[in-house]
Design a protein around this motif. Structure first.
Motif, PDB file in Angstrom:
ATOM      1  N   ARG A 204       0.831  -1.207   0.000  1.00 23.18           N
ATOM      2  CA  ARG A 204       0.000   0.000   0.000  1.00 23.18           C
ATOM      3  C   ARG A 204       0.865   1.258   0.000  1.00 23.18           C
ATOM      4  N   LEU A 205       1.956   1.255   0.744  1.00 22.76           N
ATOM      5  CA  LEU A 205       2.851   2.406   0.796  1.00 22.76           C
ATOM      6  C   LEU A 205       3.471   2.676  -0.563  1.00 22.76           C
ATOM      7  N   ILE A 206       3.916   1.625  -1.252  1.00 15.82           N
ATOM      8  CA  ILE A 206       4.518   1.808  -2.574  1.00 15.82           C
ATOM      9  C   ILE A 206       3.491   2.363  -3.556  1.00 15.82           C
ATOM     10  N   GLY A 207       2.289   1.800  -3.543  1.00  8.11           N
ATOM     11  CA  GLY A 207       1.253   2.282  -4.446  1.00  8.11           C
ATOM     12  C   GLY A 207       0.879   3.728  -4.193  1.00  8.11           C
ATOM     13  N   LEU A 208       0.726   4.097  -2.928  1.00  7.23           N
ATOM     14  CA  LEU A 208       0.390   5.483  -2.601  1.00  7.23           C
ATOM     15  C   LEU A 208       1.529   6.437  -2.949  1.00  7.23           C
ATOM     16  N   SER A 209       2.767   5.989  -2.764  1.00 11.58           N
ATOM     17  CA  SER A 209       3.910   6.851  -3.065  1.00 11.58           C
ATOM     18  C   SER A 209       3.994   7.164  -4.558  1.00 11.58           C
ATOM     19  N   VAL A 210       3.798   6.143  -5.380  1.00  7.58           N
ATOM     20  CA  VAL A 210       3.832   6.371  -6.830  1.00  7.58           C
ATOM     21  C   VAL A 210       2.671   7.255  -7.261  1.00  7.58           C
ATOM     22  N   TYR A 211       1.517   7.034  -6.650  1.00  5.66           N
ATOM     23  CA  TYR A 211       0.356   7.859  -6.975  1.00  5.66           C
ATOM     24  C   TYR A 211       0.584   9.314  -6.573  1.00  5.66           C
ATOM     25  N   ARG A 212       1.201   9.522  -5.410  1.00 11.49           N
ATOM     26  CA  ARG A 212       1.476  10.889  -4.969  1.00 11.49           C
ATOM     27  C   ARG A 212       2.517  11.556  -5.865  1.00 11.49           C
ATOM     28  N   LEU A 213       3.464  10.792  -6.390  1.00  9.81           N
ATOM     29  CA  LEU A 213       4.430  11.343  -7.342  1.00  9.81           C
ATOM     30  C   LEU A 213       3.710  11.899  -8.560  1.00  9.81           C
ATOM     31  N   ASP A 214       2.713  11.172  -9.038  1.00  8.25           N
ATOM     32  CA  ASP A 214       1.904  11.634 -10.160  1.00  8.25           C
ATOM     33  C   ASP A 214       1.173  12.934  -9.809  1.00  8.25           C
ATOM     34  N   ILE A 215       0.582  12.974  -8.621  1.00  4.80           N
ATOM     35  CA  ILE A 215      -0.145  14.177  -8.194  1.00  4.80           C
ATOM     36  C   ILE A 215       0.791  15.373  -8.067  1.00  4.80           C
ATOM     37  N   ASN A 216       1.965  15.153  -7.506  1.00  3.40           N
ATOM     38  CA  ASN A 216       2.894  16.262  -7.281  1.00  3.40           C
ATOM     39  C   ASN A 216       3.346  16.906  -8.582  1.00  3.40           C
ATOM     40  N   PHE A 217       3.512  16.117  -9.631  1.00  5.59           N
ATOM     41  CA  PHE A 217       3.909  16.736 -10.895  1.00  5.59           C
ATOM     42  C   PHE A 217       2.795  17.626 -11.430  1.00  5.59           C
ATOM     43  N   ARG A 218       1.562  17.153 -11.364  1.00  8.47           N
ATOM     44  CA  ARG A 218       0.447  17.980 -11.826  1.00  8.47           C
ATOM     45  C   ARG A 218       0.308  19.235 -10.979  1.00  8.47           C
ATOM     46  N   GLU A 219       0.501  19.076  -9.678  1.00  6.57           N
ATOM     47  CA  GLU A 219       0.400  20.241  -8.799  1.00  6.57           C
ATOM     48  C   GLU A 219       1.547  21.227  -9.037  1.00  6.57           C
ATOM     49  N   SER A 220       2.714  20.725  -9.392  1.00  4.45           N
ATOM     50  CA  SER A 220       3.843  21.633  -9.623  1.00  4.45           C
ATOM     51  C   SER A 220       3.579  22.561 -10.797  1.00  4.45           C
ATOM     52  N   ALA A 221       2.828  22.083 -11.791  1.00  7.51           N
ATOM     53  CA  ALA A 221       2.479  22.947 -12.919  1.00  7.51           C
ATOM     54  C   ALA A 221       1.519  24.048 -12.490  1.00  7.51           C
ATOM     55  N   ILE A 222       0.638  23.746 -11.531  1.00  5.38           N
ATOM     56  CA  ILE A 222      -0.315  24.748 -11.046  1.00  5.38           C
ATOM     57  C   ILE A 222       0.383  25.762 -10.136  1.00  5.38           C
ATOM     58  N   LEU A 223       1.279  25.267  -9.273  1.00  5.22           N
ATOM     59  CA  LEU A 223       1.946  26.166  -8.330  1.00  5.22           C
ATOM     60  C   LEU A 223       2.824  27.193  -9.035  1.00  5.22           C
ATOM     61  N   ILE A 254       2.965  18.615 -20.802  1.00  7.78           N
ATOM     62  CA  ILE A 254       2.458  18.253 -19.479  1.00  7.78           C
ATOM     63  C   ILE A 254       1.533  17.046 -19.576  1.00  7.78           C
ATOM     64  N   ILE A 255       0.650  17.049 -20.565  1.00 10.59           N
ATOM     65  CA  ILE A 255      -0.274  15.920 -20.741  1.00 10.59           C
ATOM     66  C   ILE A 255       0.492  14.637 -21.015  1.00 10.59           C
ATOM     67  N   ALA A 256       1.519  14.711 -21.853  1.00 15.69           N
ATOM     68  CA  ALA A 256       2.302  13.511 -22.168  1.00 15.69           C
ATOM     69  C   ALA A 256       3.009  12.965 -20.934  1.00 15.69           C
ATOM     70  N   ILE A 257       3.590  13.856 -20.124  1.00 21.87           N
ATOM     71  CA  ILE A 257       4.292  13.400 -18.920  1.00 21.87           C
ATOM     72  C   ILE A 257       3.313  12.827 -17.912  1.00 21.87           C
ATOM     73  N   VAL A 258       2.161  13.477 -17.738  1.00 21.58           N
ATOM     74  CA  VAL A 258       1.159  12.974 -16.800  1.00 21.58           C
ATOM     75  C   VAL A 258       0.633  11.613 -17.242  1.00 21.58           C
ATOM     76  N   MET A 259       0.417  11.440 -18.536  1.00 22.33           N
ATOM     77  CA  MET A 259      -0.047  10.133 -19.038  1.00 22.33           C
ATOM     78  C   MET A 259       1.003   9.061 -18.805  1.00 22.33           C
ATOM     79  N   ALA A 260       2.279   9.403 -19.027  1.00 22.55           N
ATOM     80  CA  ALA A 260       3.343   8.434 -18.778  1.00 22.55           C
ATOM     81  C   ALA A 260       3.404   8.061 -17.300  1.00 22.55           C
ATOM     82  N   LEU A 261       3.277   9.052 -16.433  1.00 21.43           N
ATOM     83  CA  LEU A 261       3.276   8.766 -14.990  1.00 21.43           C
ATOM     84  C   LEU A 261       2.059   7.946 -14.595  1.00 21.43           C
ATOM     85  N   GLU A 262       0.917   8.246 -15.196  1.00 20.46           N
ATOM     86  CA  GLU A 262      -0.305   7.511 -14.865  1.00 20.46           C
ATOM     87  C   GLU A 262      -0.182   6.043 -15.249  1.00 20.46           C
TER      88      GLU A 262
END
Length: 273
Positions: A204-223, A254-262
């Protein structure tokens, strides 16, 4: 045939229907009418500048058409510098946030921590979750100035609230038999965590960590829109200058990187969970 059907229905009675949420019919209609009136009054309070809407539609049309001919070259240096900065912010904030989240999650699990530690850790999680990333970024930009430091601190802070809460809940719902068996064997607290708790929550920790990595990249574009570093600053500049072809190019990257991370995060989560 009709008599037998009538007899069967008489014996089994009427089918059960779920009772309405509001028992009285007149009250249901009154609430529905009040809701409709509220929507009408709320709509009437909205001031719409139709001339501005018309101009905005024209700009929106130009922006959508820019995706057919994105410009990757005229500001390529700024684009790739912003992308690299966003990736650095994402990775650094994810690593730091995850490292801090793990001890906080252990303290926020009621079946592991004493009550004072539990309350303190839950308070930290609540504060992190209560403050939205963009608000924290504006505050940190005012403190530290424009640049990636504010974005790094913001995403690290947000990662703590996200990951620690979900991990703590997973620890609280783990199988207690395995953990109690390790404790009954005379293991120390660190050994109990390492052999009784960690194997159950690690997927569960590994899955959440990878998922949060995906979220952080999207959030970095907004910040970046508020000056907290990353590709968002370059995107905001492109919009301010009406360089829709450059903005389209940035959004496509951004879309390409987010899709790759997803896709990669989905693959990792499916293998570890």
């Amino acid at each position: 045939m009709s008599n037998s059907t009538f007899d069967v229905q008489k014996k089994i009675g009427k089918p059960w229907n779920k009772p309405p949420l509001v028992g009285r019919k007149w009250l249901r209609w009154a609430l529905f009418s009040a809701f409709i009136i509220y929507l009408i009054l709320a709509y009437m309070t909205i001031e719409v500048n139709w001339s501005r809407v018309y101009v905005g539609l024209e700009r929106g049309k130009k922006f959508i058409l820019a995706f057919t001919n994105p410009d990757f070259t005229s500001r390529s240096a700024d684009i790739w510098e912003g992308i690299f900065e966003s990736i650095v912010i994402t990775v650094a904030s994810s690593v730091v946030g995850i490292a801090i989240s793990i001890p906080i999650a252990l303290g926020a699990a009621r079946n592991l921590a004493p009550l004072p530690v539990y309350l303190v850790c839950r308070g930290i999680i609540a504060i992190s979750r209560a403050l939205q990333e963009i608000i924290v970024a504006i505050l940190l930009v005012a403190i530290f100035g424009f640049g990636p430091l504010a974005g790094f601190l913001t995403l690290s802070f947000a990662t703590i609230g996200f990951l620690a809460k979900l991990l703590a809940e997973d620890i609280e719902s783990m199988d207690r038999v395995q953990a109690e068996a390790i404790k009954a064997s005379g293991a120390r607290w660190t050994q109990w965590i390492n052999y009784g708790v960690q194997p159950q929550v690690m997927p569960r920790l590994i899955g959440l960590s990878v998922y949060r990595l995906d979220i952080n990249f999207r959030e970095s574009a907004i910040l970046g829109l508020v000056g907290a570093g990353g590709i968002g600053a370059t995107l905001n500049t492109a919009f301010d200058r009406y360089e829709y072809d450059t903005a389209a190019a940035i959004l496509l990257i951004i879309i390409a990187i987010v899709m790759a991370l997803e896709y990669s995060s989905s693959a990792v989560r499916s293998r570890v969970q």
